[in-house]
Scaffold this active site. Structure first.
Site, mmCIF file in Angstrom:
data_model
loop_
_atom_site.group_PDB
_atom_site.id
_atom_site.type_symbol
_atom_site.label_atom_id
_atom_site.label_comp_id
_atom_site.label_asym_id
_atom_site.label_seq_id
_atom_site.Cartn_x
_atom_site.Cartn_y
_atom_site.Cartn_z
ATOM 1 N N GLU A 19 0.821 -1.195 0.000
ATOM 2 C CA GLU A 19 0.000 0.000 0.000
ATOM 3 C C GLU A 19 0.865 1.259 0.000
ATOM 4 O O GLU A 19 1.726 1.437 0.864
ATOM 5 C CB GLU A 19 -0.926 -0.007 1.222
ATOM 6 C CG GLU A 19 -1.918 -1.162 1.181
ATOM 7 C CD GLU A 19 -2.467 -1.557 2.533
ATOM 8 O OE1 GLU A 19 -3.348 -2.440 2.567
ATOM 9 O OE2 GLU A 19 -2.013 -1.000 3.554
ATOM 10 N N GLU A 56 -5.266 -6.793 2.236
ATOM 11 C CA GLU A 56 -4.105 -7.639 2.504
ATOM 12 C C GLU A 56 -4.328 -9.086 2.085
ATOM 13 O O GLU A 56 -3.387 -9.749 1.619
ATOM 14 C CB GLU A 56 -3.737 -7.574 3.992
ATOM 15 C CG GLU A 56 -3.101 -6.273 4.440
ATOM 16 C CD GLU A 56 -4.116 -5.172 4.713
ATOM 17 O OE1 GLU A 56 -3.692 -4.046 5.039
ATOM 18 O OE2 GLU A 56 -5.334 -5.435 4.612
ATOM 19 N N HIS A 110 -2.333 -1.028 16.421
ATOM 20 C CA HIS A 110 -1.214 -0.723 15.536
ATOM 21 C C HIS A 110 0.133 -0.832 16.264
ATOM 22 O O HIS A 110 1.132 -0.308 15.767
ATOM 23 C CB HIS A 110 -1.335 0.699 14.971
ATOM 24 C CG HIS A 110 -2.594 0.963 14.222
ATOM 25 N ND1 HIS A 110 -3.798 1.185 14.848
ATOM 26 C CD2 HIS A 110 -2.840 1.048 12.894
ATOM 27 C CE1 HIS A 110 -4.737 1.401 13.947
ATOM 28 N NE2 HIS A 110 -4.188 1.313 12.745
#
Length: 337
Positions: free
Chosen positions: A29, A70, A139
């Site tokens: 990405e 993904e 994250h």
């Protein structure tokens, strides 16, 4: 020797391998500006700027933007690898690998075994991990133990710019799927890195400091904290050996055991969750294979078994600190039967 950042070292590794082998390509990405987005191409070079400049040299066929899916592009990479290409896939955060976990552990990891050794899957999955950047619990995880658990995967956790470059070159040349995890708080760390290509072999730990009182084993960003703790302890006459295994799979347990022949004490520093993490894994192996060498119980320094906090004060308390490592070493050294 020139000094380079962790980010520059990774970029050089990919650039050199793409020049050497036309089968190597990069996908992910925003690695080439954003799939379907208007504006300057290569503006980002991935979310963390690691692939910056590769598009200009190698073109869009070998530096390929992907949609935010993904499962699709990791599956595509596995198929490309089986047909002779060598993809290097960037996933922004290791936390997102949950979206494509089936493609990793149920497909790519098993191809060589399922096809009797006739199929190889030379792909590298690069992803960031780790706390300390206020990225919150979705994250910031250190999930390398999940991938270490799966046969067929190789798992790499570099701790310096030098190792990052050499390990990534080794990963790209390897014929098995490699999970290559980069601590997002280390991209600007500086270190000596040669200009040319070199490899750091998998399964060979680095001994960064020698001492006779205790062995400290650490991964990734925790290696620097272990080294700082060792320097502090040396002022009080406590000398520590610091071992960086570099890879969780394969794991160089022999080097760890060899240091214990001199120190007899073990402290393991692991940013992953404490249950079924690398600290627990290494402690279990040492207890099974080298219990007679131990002069004191093994000490583990890990976060609590909880999600990574977002609040700055809580996140700082969550991550293993130099002070916690130092305290664990003092407990190991001070223990008597």
């Amino acid at each position: 020797m020139p000094r380079k950042s962790f980010r520059q070292a990774l970029n050089e590794a990919m650039r050199l391998e793409m020049r050497r082998d036309p089968r190597v390509f990069v996908m992910g990405e925003d690695v080439a500006g954003g799939k379907g987005a208007s504006g300057e191409q290569d503006a980002w070079g991935g979310a963390f700027g690691v692939t910056k400049g590769l598009l200009a040299e190698f073109g869009p066929e070998r530096v390929r933007d992907t949609p935010i899916t993904e499962s699709a592009f990791v599956g595509a990479a596995a198929g490309a690898a089986m047909t002779g290409l060598r993809p290097v896939v960037e996933i922004m955060f290791v936390d997102f690998m949950g979206v494509c976990f089936d493609q990793i552990f149920n497909q790519a990891a098993k191809f060589r075994y399922m096809f009797g050794g006739k199929a190889v899957t030379p792909m590298v999955l690069r992803a960031t991990f780790g706390a300390g950047t206020r990225s919150a619990s979705q994250h910031s995880q250190a999930l390398y133990p999940l991938f270490t658990h799966i046969p067929g995967l190789k798992v790499v956790v570099p701790s310096s710019p030098y190792d990052a470059k050499g390990l990534l070159i080794q990963a790209i040349r390897d014929d098995d799927p490699v999970i290559f995890l980069e601590h997002k708080a280390m991209y600007d760390d500086m270190g000596e890195v040669p200009d040319g290509a070199y490899v750091v072999p998998f399964g060979e730990a680095g001994v960064l400091r020698d001492g006779g009182d205790v062995t400290i084993v650490a991964y990734g960003r925790m290696v620097g904290r272990a080294m700082e703790a060792a320097a502090r302890l040396a002022r009080d006459g406590i000398e520590a050996t610091v071992v960086d295994p570099r890879t969780t799979s394969p794991l160089d347990i022999d080097t760890i055991v060899e240091t214990l022949e001199e120190t007899g004490r073990l402290v393991i520093v692991d940013e992953a969750y404490p249950r079924c993490g690398m600290a627990s894994d290494i402690a279990g192996i040492v207890a099974e294979e080298a219990f007679g060498l131990l002069k004191a119980p093994i000490q583990k320094v890990t976060p609590p078994h909880a999600p990574v906090p977002y609040a700055p004060e809580l996140e700082a308390a969550y991550i293993p600190s130099v002070e916690k490592i130092e305290a664990a070493v003092r407990k190991a050294v001070g223990w008597t039967r």
